[in-house]
Design a protein around this motif. Structure first.
Motif, short mmCIF file in Angstrom:
data_model
loop_
_atom_site.label_atom_id
_atom_site.label_comp_id
_atom_site.label_asym_id
_atom_site.label_seq_id
_atom_site.Cartn_x
_atom_site.Cartn_y
_atom_site.Cartn_z
N CYS B 4 0.85 -1.20 0.00
CA CYS B 4 0.00 0.00 0.00
C CYS B 4 0.88 1.24 0.00
O CYS B 4 1.73 1.40 0.88
CB CYS B 4 -0.91 0.02 1.23
SG CYS B 4 -1.91 1.53 1.32
N SER B 20 2.60 -1.40 -9.73
CA SER B 20 1.35 -2.07 -10.15
C SER B 20 1.54 -2.85 -11.45
O SER B 20 0.67 -3.63 -11.83
CB SER B 20 0.22 -1.05 -10.29
OG SER B 20 0.42 -0.27 -11.47
N GLU B 26 0.24 -6.78 -5.74
CA GLU B 26 -1.04 -6.05 -5.77
C GLU B 26 -0.80 -4.72 -5.06
O GLU B 26 -0.32 -4.70 -3.93
CB GLU B 26 -2.11 -6.86 -5.04
CG GLU B 26 -3.44 -6.13 -4.90
CD GLU B 26 -4.45 -6.96 -4.08
OE1 GLU B 26 -4.43 -8.21 -4.20
OE2 GLU B 26 -5.21 -6.35 -3.33
N TRP B 28 -2.15 -1.07 -3.62
CA TRP B 28 -3.21 -0.16 -3.18
C TRP B 28 -2.61 1.23 -3.02
O TRP B 28 -1.46 1.37 -2.62
CB TRP B 28 -3.81 -0.62 -1.84
CG TRP B 28 -4.74 -1.78 -2.00
CD1 TRP B 28 -4.40 -3.07 -2.28
CD2 TRP B 28 -6.17 -1.75 -1.89
NE1 TRP B 28 -5.52 -3.86 -2.36
CE2 TRP B 28 -6.62 -3.08 -2.12
CE3 TRP B 28 -7.10 -0.75 -1.63
CZ2 TRP B 28 -7.98 -3.41 -2.09
CZ3 TRP B 28 -8.45 -1.09 -1.60
CH2 TRP B 28 -8.87 -2.41 -1.83
N ASN B 41 -8.87 5.21 -10.38
CA ASN B 41 -9.74 4.04 -10.51
C ASN B 41 -10.45 4.00 -11.86
O ASN B 41 -10.75 2.93 -12.39
CB ASN B 41 -10.74 4.01 -9.35
CG ASN B 41 -10.07 3.62 -8.04
OD1 ASN B 41 -9.06 2.91 -8.05
ND2 ASN B 41 -10.62 4.09 -6.92
N ARG B 56 -2.15 0.47 -12.71
CA ARG B 56 -3.53 0.19 -12.31
C ARG B 56 -3.59 -0.17 -10.83
O ARG B 56 -4.05 -1.25 -10.46
CB ARG B 56 -4.10 -0.96 -13.14
CG ARG B 56 -4.37 -0.61 -14.59
CD ARG B 56 -5.71 0.09 -14.72
NE ARG B 56 -5.92 0.61 -16.08
CZ ARG B 56 -6.95 1.40 -16.41
NH1 ARG B 56 -7.85 1.73 -15.50
NH2 ARG B 56 -7.07 1.86 -17.64
N ARG B 58 -5.15 -0.03 -7.05
CA ARG B 58 -6.50 0.21 -6.53
C ARG B 58 -6.39 1.38 -5.57
O ARG B 58 -5.63 1.34 -4.60
CB ARG B 58 -7.02 -1.02 -5.80
CG ARG B 58 -7.16 -2.22 -6.73
CD ARG B 58 -7.78 -3.40 -6.02
NE ARG B 58 -9.09 -3.08 -5.45
CZ ARG B 58 -9.89 -4.00 -4.92
NH1 ARG B 58 -9.51 -5.26 -4.86
NH2 ARG B 58 -11.07 -3.66 -4.43
N THR B 60 -8.00 4.44 -2.99
CA THR B 60 -9.11 4.73 -2.07
C THR B 60 -8.76 5.90 -1.17
O THR B 60 -7.59 6.15 -0.87
CB THR B 60 -9.43 3.49 -1.21
OG1 THR B 60 -10.54 3.83 -0.33
CG2 THR B 60 -8.24 3.11 -0.31
N GLU B 65 -11.10 0.49 3.90
CA GLU B 65 -11.16 -0.44 2.77
C GLU B 65 -9.88 -1.24 2.58
O GLU B 65 -9.87 -2.24 1.86
CB GLU B 65 -11.42 0.32 1.47
CG GLU B 65 -12.83 0.80 1.29
CD GLU B 65 -13.04 1.34 -0.13
OE1 GLU B 65 -12.09 1.28 -0.95
OE2 GLU B 65 -14.15 1.81 -0.41
#
Lengths: 306, 306
Positions: B4, B20, B26, B28, B41, B56, B58, B60, B65
């Motif tokens: 993250c 990413s 993965e 964030w 997003n 890409r 994710r 927030t 989340e």
């Protein structure tokens, strides 16, 4: 007695207008502003505020017009001392020249052009409202004494001080004027550029413990440089700084250097912090904070040429 | 592996977009800007300039989340570290959190919220052009190492460094990351605020002997504070300063702090010069010039509230 005010700006105008009221004094005002000179010659020189005065000095932009004078009082900004005294020195061949300018080093410059020099410092302040009209913001004392390497006779200094005092500008003749001069220089060098660099008024600078500590650091260096020269300050600049920070005194005052910076005018930093650094080097006293502040304000001035 | 990015500003976006692209990672991105998060997003996170990338991650604005992550990389401005890690710490209960932020003191803040902390410093730079689009100005290395009081395991640091390197952000895992970190802090603290206070570019600061001497005075204090902690700088900040002053490098660079001041945004001064002063006090090293510069920039910030 004939007196020439060399540099008839705000403070010069206070001297010129008040002295011109005396019957036994003829006052000339030399200035580079044609508009100010013309207004003075046409309508007189008007002071308003702390005193209401209309004086009648003879004003000129042409130094060649000046007759021989008993006294000069140099009141230009410090960076214009050399040009002003170079142009007017002929009028003081048999006279004495005092400086009541900000900063240090003005006496040394004047002494390269005239024989008898008076060291001085003055506290009255004002600003030019329009040509021929000056707001008198603050009354205050003036101190005059001999410039040691090329001293004016003390009797002459007393004669000039007496005329100023009679004219409503209280002036003391003393054997050593360095104490009051250095107190004012240390005060100005420790506060004006801090206002100029931050944009804060005097009171708000003093409210911040970090900035107030910086001010004290600058004061301490200035005191050390004065002490190394055997100068005894007539009062502690720290007291003056705290006094000025009071709401009823000068809390909201924006330093003249801040006003210079906002108007992108060259400041007097070379003669304030720069002067303390130069005298410090001569006497082996380190002045790193004054050097830092000097460099920063010179950098600000240079950024205007970008 | 799940990473993250905490604070997906300009530099955070460089990490987020590049990481990413890796199949085994993965990513964030947590950020407070709803517009930036929505753009990422909807259209991906686009880098342009030193590299052309569409990532890409994710994104927030809602820390709740965030799923459990192996790593966090904190890239907020230093004054937002506390709020950012307080909000996101739950996601790192079993992970490690790195900081690659400017200034010093960020690790200490993060360590109040998470168990395993990675000290880091990074040289890539960029700026957000519009939501979702970031200009990649400069490529550069990143260094990561354990934060001594709450260290992440070296094997984990190596795993994160390997991912960053594979993603095109060359990163070194080292047992002691303090040298590169302090070199960068000293560089920034000695140059950024001088630009901010004077309005001069890096090259013009370095051309003035008086300002260049002030920069060296600040560097010398920073080096003394680093040395008192047993930190060995990986290179001399003076060399970095002279190198950056070259016309083909960063002569015309207006420091990020100058840009902050011009936009009247709070600066990172508390974590640059302020950090050097705090660590200096802890280790008995005087830092009067860094104190002066810290106070002046705080004064500038305060003047905006006038």
């Amino acid at each position: 007695m004939r007196i020439c005010i060399v540099g008839c700006g705000a403070v010069g105008s206070l001297f010129a207008a008040n002295l011109s009221l005396l019957d036994d004094v003829e006052v000339w005002a030399y200035d580079v502003s044609q508009a100010h000179v013309d207004a003075i010659n046409e309508r007189g020189l008007r002071l308003t505020g702390a005193g209401e005065v209309v004086g009648r000095p003879r004003a000129t932009t042409d130094a060649a017009e000046l007759p021989p004078c008993d006294f000069g009082i140099v009141v230009t900004k410090a960076m214009h001392t050399e040009a002003a005294i170079a142009a007017t020195a002929h009028a003081f061949a048999d006279g004495c020249v005092a400086t009541v300018q900000n900063g240090i080093g003005n006496e040394e410059t004047i002494a390269r052009y005239v024989e008898r020099v008076i060291r001085g410092t003055t506290f009255p302040a004002g600003k030019i409202l329009e040509p021929g009209v000056v707001q008198w913001d603050v009354k205050g004392d003036t101190t005059l004494g001999p410039f040691e390497p090329r001293p004016a006779p003390l009797a002459e200094i007393e004669r000039l001080a007496d005329a100023c005092t009679r004219a409503g500008m209280p002036t003391h003749a003393v054997p050593d004027a360095r104490g009051p001069q250095w107190r004012k220089v240390i005060f100005n060098a420790s506060t004006n550029p801090i206002g100029a660099l931050t944009g804060l008024t005097h009171g708000r600078v003093c409210e911040r413990p970090d900035l107030r500590a910086l001010v004290s650091g600058l004061v301490a260096e200035g005191k050390a440089v004065a002490a190394a020269q055997g100068i005894v300050l007539d009062a502690d600049p720290e007291e003056l700084i705290d006094h000025a920070a009071k709401p009823e005194v000068a809390y909201d005052h924006r330093s003249s250097m801040l006003q210079d910076v906002e108007a992108r005018r060259q400041t007097e930093i070379d003669y304030l912090n720069g002067g303390i650094v130069r005298f410090g080097r001569e006497h082996g006293v380190p002045t790193p904070l004054n050097e830092a502040i000097w460099a920063l304000v010179k950098g600000v001035e240079q950024s205007w040429q970008q």
